[in-house]
Design an enzyme around this catalytic site. Sequence first.
Site, mmCIF file in Angstrom:
data_model
loop_
_atom_site.group_PDB
_atom_site.id
_atom_site.type_symbol
_atom_site.label_atom_id
_atom_site.label_comp_id
_atom_site.label_asym_id
_atom_site.label_seq_id
_atom_site.Cartn_x
_atom_site.Cartn_y
_atom_site.Cartn_z
ATOM 1 N N HIS B 328 -5.287 -4.837 -5.797
ATOM 2 C CA HIS B 328 -4.000 -4.937 -5.116
ATOM 3 C C HIS B 328 -4.122 -4.924 -3.607
ATOM 4 C CE1 HIS B 328 -2.642 -3.774 -9.134
ATOM 5 N NE2 HIS B 328 -1.592 -4.478 -8.839
ATOM 6 N N GLY B 329 -5.201 -4.356 -3.106
ATOM 7 C CA GLY B 329 -5.320 -4.371 -1.667
ATOM 8 C C GLY B 329 -6.331 -3.376 -1.161
#
Lengths: 79, 481
Positions: B328-329
């Site tokens: 996701h990051g």
Amino acid sequence: MEVSFIKEKIAGVLTSILEHDNFEMHDELTAKDVDGWDSLSHMMIITKIEEEFSIRFKLRDLNKLKNMGSLVSVIQGKI
Amino acid sequence: MVFNSFNFVVFIIPVFLLYWLVFKKSAVYQNILLLGASLFFYAFADWRFLILLVTCILINFLLGLRINSESNERKQQVYLYLGVIFNVGLLLYYKYFNFFLEGFYDMLNAFGVTSSHTALSILLPLGISFFTFQNLGYLLDVYNEEIEPNSNVLEFSLFVAFFPKILSGPIERASQFIPQIKTKRDFSYDTTVDGLRQILWGLFAKVVIAENCAALADPIFNSYQEQSSSALVFGAFFYAIQLYADFSGYSNMAIGVSKLFGIQLMRNFATPFFSTNIADFWRKWHISLTTWMMDYVFTPLSFTLRRQQKLGLIVAIVTTFVLVGLWHGANWTFIVYGLFHGMYFIPLVYSGSMNTSNAIAQGAWFPSIKESVKMVMLFILVMFTDILFRADNLTMAFDYLQRVFSWSLFSIPWEFLGSTTLFTSLFILFFFGVEWINREKKHDFEVRNYPLLIRWGFYIFLFVLILFFGKTAETFIYFQF
């Protein structure tokens, strides 16, 4: 090794890991058809089959296992 | 351009008409139109990355062919590794470079080396997490001899760049997608209407549910230090719903848009909150990512660790979920999010109930008390981890969580109980009510077999809600990934 003998041994492994024998051994049998054959027991079954037949699977073999028929032929190719 | 924008309407109508009226002659014509539209769509969002996308397509296309044409397993492996290095490298550079750089300097500082650094300003190419994963899956499938490589550059390009899914998924599999574009697609009224229904439902989820929830959750997260415990729970609750409605709404729109062109994308959400344990939840949440991780991370890892039995399985699960989080990051919050979810599985591994997937309330109108309790418990577990998703950093996330547990938990957050809260809660009830009724169907709003009057009642009702309570938003949470 004869196919029927291989199947018998696999059936023994399944029974010992899954603790039941409510399955019929035929070539189209898949893990989904058998109670308790999930990702955990799958790895246990694979490990036990390796021991029983004194073989070693590769990850690539694992991906090819679609049903009982393919399991038997992969084992046949190894022994 | 996002699906819920005027630009998109102006874009999609001519493409739809051209596709079924002019380019209907053969699969090649149809694919050319779709590819052209897809490249335009991508360039419209950010033309600077068009070259990157095209390079990605070509390199993966050639590597796929190469892996297959080598007869020597070693050489096949070399090309596979090249592909993995290329795709993962792109992700690492665009998404994680600064994160690791910072970690590296922090480590140096910890050892007493003082040096400073400046973060590079790297723009994140849209959809990169989605299409690089898709390409990686493709190369691995070819290497594992699961599929034949695609030798048609037009088809392969469309597989990667198809506009309904390029920005935010679903992460498709070549084995599902490519066969669909090999033959000419014929217009089907039923499929088109079904697609429109799914778009309508997704639009409602996004602009009514997600955006109204955001309006309630945002002020609380933005000033969480001044809020009572009960207000913090209130904020976390609405954020959890927002996150779900945002991404499932987006996915429904993507799948619906794709149906307009006679192409079926994979289901991405299957009513995840109607689950009784965490494993069941993850089988229904962001399915295209979790099945990807299952096939390409979890299975190889658990295979390698198979002799360690349960411990090996736990290591494989936790690692897989940490990667799900990290996907996701580049933020510790996502890593800890994944870690929590991985650890939620441990009791299931030991009780042996990881793979028991019981459909809830089968053949009944309502869930049993036991099922209801489990669903609520699961929601609470997920809701707390979603705070990590929303927080800027770990300090904020843990501070937020800590503040939840105080006596003010039993106070009533009056200042947030207004008409917006009331209406939003009613919409949420309606939203989950419809999902509940359709929980065993192919998608959340499959009302095909309903009587005409009820169907149209639904359509009009949704239109009215979107018109009067919808909030426009130019972005989706998952665009940043």
